[in-house]
Structures are given as structure tokens and as C-alpha cells.
Design a protein around this motif. Structure first.
Motif, PDB file in Angstrom:
ATOM      1  N   ASN A  39       0.810  -1.220   0.000  1.00 37.35           N
ATOM      2  CA  ASN A  39       0.000   0.000   0.000  1.00 37.35           C
ATOM      3  C   ASN A  39       0.844   1.270   0.000  1.00 37.35           C
ATOM      4  O   ASN A  39       0.535   2.231  -0.700  1.00 37.35           O
ATOM      5  CB  ASN A  39      -0.975   0.007   1.181  1.00 37.35           C
ATOM      6  N   GLU A  40       1.923   1.262   0.782  1.00 37.32           N
ATOM      7  CA  GLU A  40       2.802   2.449   0.789  1.00 37.32           C
ATOM      8  C   GLU A  40       3.462   2.622  -0.582  1.00 37.32           C
ATOM      9  O   GLU A  40       3.660   3.736  -1.034  1.00 37.32           O
ATOM     10  CB  GLU A  40       3.889   2.311   1.849  1.00 37.32           C
ATOM     11  N   ARG A  65     -11.132   0.212  -1.277  1.00 36.91           N
ATOM     12  CA  ARG A  65     -12.167  -0.550  -0.582  1.00 36.91           C
ATOM     13  C   ARG A  65     -11.903  -0.422   0.919  1.00 36.91           C
ATOM     14  O   ARG A  65     -10.881  -0.887   1.410  1.00 36.91           O
ATOM     15  CB  ARG A  65     -12.088  -2.014  -1.002  1.00 36.91           C
ATOM     16  N   GLY A  66     -12.792   0.257   1.625  1.00 34.78           N
ATOM     17  CA  GLY A  66     -12.605   0.456   3.060  1.00 34.78           C
ATOM     18  C   GLY A  66     -11.399   1.328   3.347  1.00 34.78           C
ATOM     19  O   GLY A  66     -10.820   1.938   2.443  1.00 34.78           O
ATOM     20  N   GLU A  67     -10.994   1.365   4.614  1.00 29.54           N
ATOM     21  CA  GLU A  67      -9.881   2.232   4.994  1.00 29.54           C
ATOM     22  C   GLU A  67      -8.535   1.654   4.602  1.00 29.54           C
ATOM     23  O   GLU A  67      -7.589   2.378   4.332  1.00 29.54           O
ATOM     24  CB  GLU A  67      -9.883   2.451   6.515  1.00 29.54           C
ATOM     25  N   VAL A 160      -2.398 -10.036  -8.130  1.00 36.70           N
ATOM     26  CA  VAL A 160      -2.799 -10.885  -6.996  1.00 36.70           C
ATOM     27  C   VAL A 160      -4.319 -11.007  -6.914  1.00 36.70           C
ATOM     28  O   VAL A 160      -4.893 -11.114  -5.839  1.00 36.70           O
ATOM     29  CB  VAL A 160      -2.225 -10.351  -5.652  1.00 36.70           C
ATOM     30  N   GLY A 161      -4.987 -10.971  -8.065  1.00 32.49           N
ATOM     31  CA  GLY A 161      -6.419 -11.237  -8.104  1.00 32.49           C
ATOM     32  C   GLY A 161      -7.302 -10.017  -8.317  1.00 32.49           C
ATOM     33  O   GLY A 161      -8.410 -10.144  -8.827  1.00 32.49           O
ATOM     34  N   GLY A 162      -6.837  -8.859  -7.900  1.00 31.47           N
ATOM     35  CA  GLY A 162      -7.554  -7.620  -8.234  1.00 31.47           C
ATOM     36  C   GLY A 162      -8.805  -7.324  -7.433  1.00 31.47           C
ATOM     37  O   GLY A 162      -9.566  -6.423  -7.783  1.00 31.47           O
ATOM     38  N   PHE A 163      -9.025  -8.031  -6.317  1.00 28.10           N
ATOM     39  CA  PHE A 163     -10.238  -7.816  -5.527  1.00 28.10           C
ATOM     40  C   PHE A 163     -10.365  -6.354  -5.077  1.00 28.10           C
ATOM     41  O   PHE A 163     -11.445  -5.779  -5.087  1.00 28.10           O
ATOM     42  CB  PHE A 163     -10.223  -8.753  -4.307  1.00 28.10           C
ATOM     43  N   ASN A 164      -9.244  -5.756  -4.690  1.00 30.40           N
ATOM     44  CA  ASN A 164      -9.259  -4.348  -4.282  1.00 30.40           C
ATOM     45  C   ASN A 164      -8.938  -3.414  -5.444  1.00 30.40           C
ATOM     46  O   ASN A 164      -8.910  -2.206  -5.277  1.00 30.40           O
ATOM     47  CB  ASN A 164      -8.216  -4.108  -3.173  1.00 30.40           C
TER      48      ASN A 164
END
Ligand SMILES: [Zn+2]
Length: 400
Positions: A39-40, A65-67, A160-164
Motif C-alpha cells: 500500500n505504501e 475498498r474500506g480504509e 494478486v487477483g484484483g479484488f481491491n
């Protein structure tokens, strides 16, 4: 080509150094989606992209998605209204570049050698992203006023799947587009066909016995091996599709047995099935069940069952009559003098989230599938330039 369009193309020709530098800058970010601090890393590349667009007076937004979801980044170049909206972009994440022998010294230090841009992500897909950014820059710098919006999307987590990632960008309604160009590596072919896929789990049951008396049991592993042989020989009864090619099966995993000295009572394996037009998830599993039924009739010791491990995507063909296909073909021919080739791809990947919502999407970008996820990944600089021209000219015609 109209005068304003020629100005646009000329601007890109005059700014190829800037295009290459943008690609090199993007490659320098180690945006490995499997890293614990991914994330960073995404934050840093998104801040870089934001700064590039900020110079054009465009403020982007982080979409997550979310915080704690991985950050995607979306920038909208607003139109004057009443036109069609075109989205373009792709994923910022890459697979690691740990190999020590890169021609460039390191996978994150991009270099141009003999007309090829080398570096991790040159083809998958920071080169494509740089071409999108440059296309929008060209529209801005040459003062083009469009009726529709041009939307740039930098998504995360594709590897890695792309869910987020792209799935959330689309699902959350963060982009409002009529068409989407995904700049994944296609050697600048326009992909208008996408194979579907599904994963099946096959379980073969036997009858356990002591390893010293195999004749007293039914060996599930040996039976599974016979089943796999028949599957590979028979395949599906579908004819090769003239555009999409063959439907394929890969036996990807297998497990069975409990100990060396026990006749195994169960063995299961998974199949990755790539589907062509005409095949459905139902037809795939029905065909497998019919095949197994026939085998079980012929061999009373066989006990096979099959189920979906997961249902993937449906095969899709975007017809040539779609405006985006026609416009890309026209633009491609005018830019290079050669016909823009349309082809079918192994899967729709991230694009599927648009396709299932009825938004025609085309995968078309610099680099080749055969050169990615390995040492000395590269894309031709000529394809980078062609991509930037194609995206900007297509935006001009689609968004009017
Ligand atoms: Zn990719």
C-alpha cells in the motif's frame, strides 16, 4: 486526418523523450503487489501520477475498498458535456524483479537499448500507463476540447487477483465510462475476443487396502491417472473457433493418498478450462459429467464426481460493428499506415469488470505477453509512441 488531429500526433512525436521518461519513472517504483508494504508503494506511485496530472490542472482521487484497501487512482479530464466517455489505463502493480542479471543492472532501473525499453513493467504494464498519461497530456497541451470525459485509471493488485483493484473501481461506480481501453501488452493488436474460464475439481474414489495387497483395494490415484489420460485425449467436443482458437484444459493440481503403504482411497485434481464462444459453464460441466458417466459404465470400479471449484468468466467477442472497434481500426491505420490487427486473448483479465456491465472494452497496448514476468522484460519504444498516438486520437474521435 483533420488539422487538429495532426497537431495532436505531431505533439506526441515532439515529446517522445517525455513519454519514455514517464515510463522510466513509473518503472522506478517497486510496486510489487505481493510485498507486505504494497500500500505504501502504491501511495508513492499514485502521488507521482497525481503530480503529473496536477500540472494539467487535473486533481485525481484515490479509490479504495474500506480504509485499508489497496489504493487505486482515478483522474477525470472533464468534457464540455453531451459526449461519450472513454476510460483508459490499467494496473500499476508488478511481479518482483529479483533476477540479478538484468541487462539494465536492475529491473527497476529502466533503460532504452536498441529501440527497446527494458525494465520490470515495461510491458506489464507501466509502458502502457505512460502511453495513456502522454495521450491525455497531448490532448491537454494542444488545447483539444472534447464533449465527453477522458478517464484515466491506475488500478492495483491485478497480479494478486484484483479484488481491491479494478473490480472495486468499477463496482464502486468510481468511473463512468462508455468504453474502456486497457493498455496491457498486446503488441498493439486490438483484442476483441476474450476466452472465458472455469476451474473444476474432479474427485476419484477408490477402496483402501494394505499396500502389500493392492489387489484387495481400488487404487484411486491409478484410476485418476486413467481419467486424466482420457480427458487429455478426448478434450471437449467443440470445434476450433475461427477467431478464438481452441478450448483448452490444464490439469493444474493433484492430491491423493495417505501413506506409502496404503492403497489410496481418494484422489482429486483440478482443471483450468479456457472456454471459447458457444461454451458455457453449464455445457462444460455437463460434458464432463457425460464423459465420466460413460467411463463409469465401462469400468465398474470407477467412481468419479466433478464440481466447480469456481466459475470464472464467460467468453466474449466484441463485434467489429462496435464504435470503439471501428474507431481504433481507423486511427490505427491512419497512424501507422497499416491495418490494426484484431485478435482474441487468453482472458479478459481486469477488463471483464467492464465487459460484464455491457461496456465494450479493448485490450491494446505496447509489449508482448511472451516477454513479461521474466528477466529483461521490454517493450519497443516504437510501440509506446504508437500507443500514445492511438489512445489520444481515439479519445478525440470517440469523445468528440
Ligand atoms: Zn498486466
Amino acid at each position: 486526418m483533420k488539422a487538429q488531429e495532426q497537431i495532436l500526433i505531431n505533439w506526441i512525436d515532439e515529446h517522445t523523450d517525455d513519454l519514455i521518461q514517464t515510463a522510466k519513472d513509473l518503472i522506478s517504483f517497486k510496486t510489487i503487489s505481493s510485498a507486505p508494504d504494497a500500500n505504501e508503494r502504491y501511495d508513492k506511485i499514485n502521488e507521482y501520477i497525481a503530480s503529473v496530472f496536477r500540472k494539467m490542472g487535473l486533481e485525481g482521487k484515490v479509490v479504495r475498498r474500506g480504509e485499508n484497501g489497496s489504493p487505486n487512482f482515478v483522474v477525470v479530464m472533464k468534457g464540455t458535456g453531451g459526449g461519450k466517455n472513454l476510460g483508459m489505463g490499467g494496473h500499476t502493480d508488478v511481479v518482483p524483479a529479483d533476477e540479478p542479471d538484468w541487462i539494465t543492472g536492475s529491473g527497476y532501473e529502466a533503460k532504452v537499448i536498441d529501440g527497446k525499453l527494458y525494465g520490470r513493467g515495461a510491458a506489464d504494464m507501466k509502458g502502457g500507463l505512460a502511453a495513456c498519461i502522454t495521450a491525455i497530456k497531448a490532448l491537454y497541451e494542444t488545447g483539444v476540447k472534447l464533449a465527453g470525459d477522458v478517464v484515466f485509471v491506475a488500478s492495483c493488485d491485478e497480479e494478486v487477483g484484483g479484488f481491491n483493484g479494478m473490480v472495486y473501481v468499477v463496482e464502486s461506480g468510481s468511473v463512468n465510462v462508455d468504453y474502456f481501453i486497457n493498455a496491457e501488452q498486446t503488441n498493439m493488436k486490438a483484442m476483441t475476443g476474450y476466452k472465458g474460464n472455469c476451474w473444476l475439481k474432479v474427485t476419484v474414489k477408490g477402496s483402501p487396502a494394505h499396500g502389500s495387497t493392492p489387489h484387495l483395494g481400488i487404487n484411486a490415484i491409478e484410476k485418476a491417472s486413467e481419467v486424466i489420460d482420457i480427458i487429455k485425449k478426448t478434450g471437449f467436443t467443440w470445434e476450433e473457433h475461427p477467431f478464438m482458437g481452441k478450448s483448452t484444459i490444464n490439469i493444474g493440481t493433484i492430491s491423493g493418498g495417505t501413506a506409502k503403504n496404503v492403497v489410496p482411497g481418494e484422489c482429486s485434481f483440478t482443471m483450468d478450462v479456457r472456454m471459447i464462444e458457444g461454451q458455457t459453464h453449464e455445457s462444460i460441466i455437463e460434458e464432463m459429467r457425460a464423459l465420466f458417466k460413460k467411463m463409469m459404465r465401462e469400468d465398474k470400479d470407477l467412481n468419479i464426481s466433478v464440481d466447480f471449484e469456481s466459475e470464472g468468466t464467460k467468453p466474449i467477442i466484441i463485434p467489429d460493428s462496435e464504435e470503439i472497434v471501428q474507431v481504433l481500426k481507423e486511427c490505427g491505420k491512419e497512424i501507422t499506415g497499416k491495418e490494426l490487427v484484431t485478435d482474441s486473448f487468453i482472458s479478459a483479465g481486469d477488463m471483464n469488470h467492464y465487459l460484464v456491465r455491457g461496456i465494450p472494452g479493448i485490450m491494446c497496448g505496447p509489449g508482448s505477453l511472451s516477454d513479461i514476468h521474466k528477466i529483461n522484460e521490454f517493450c519497443y519504444v516504437s510501440e509506446l509512441i504508437e500507443a500514445a498516438k492511438l489512445y489520444s486520437l481515439a479519445a478525440m474521435r470517440l469523445c468528440k
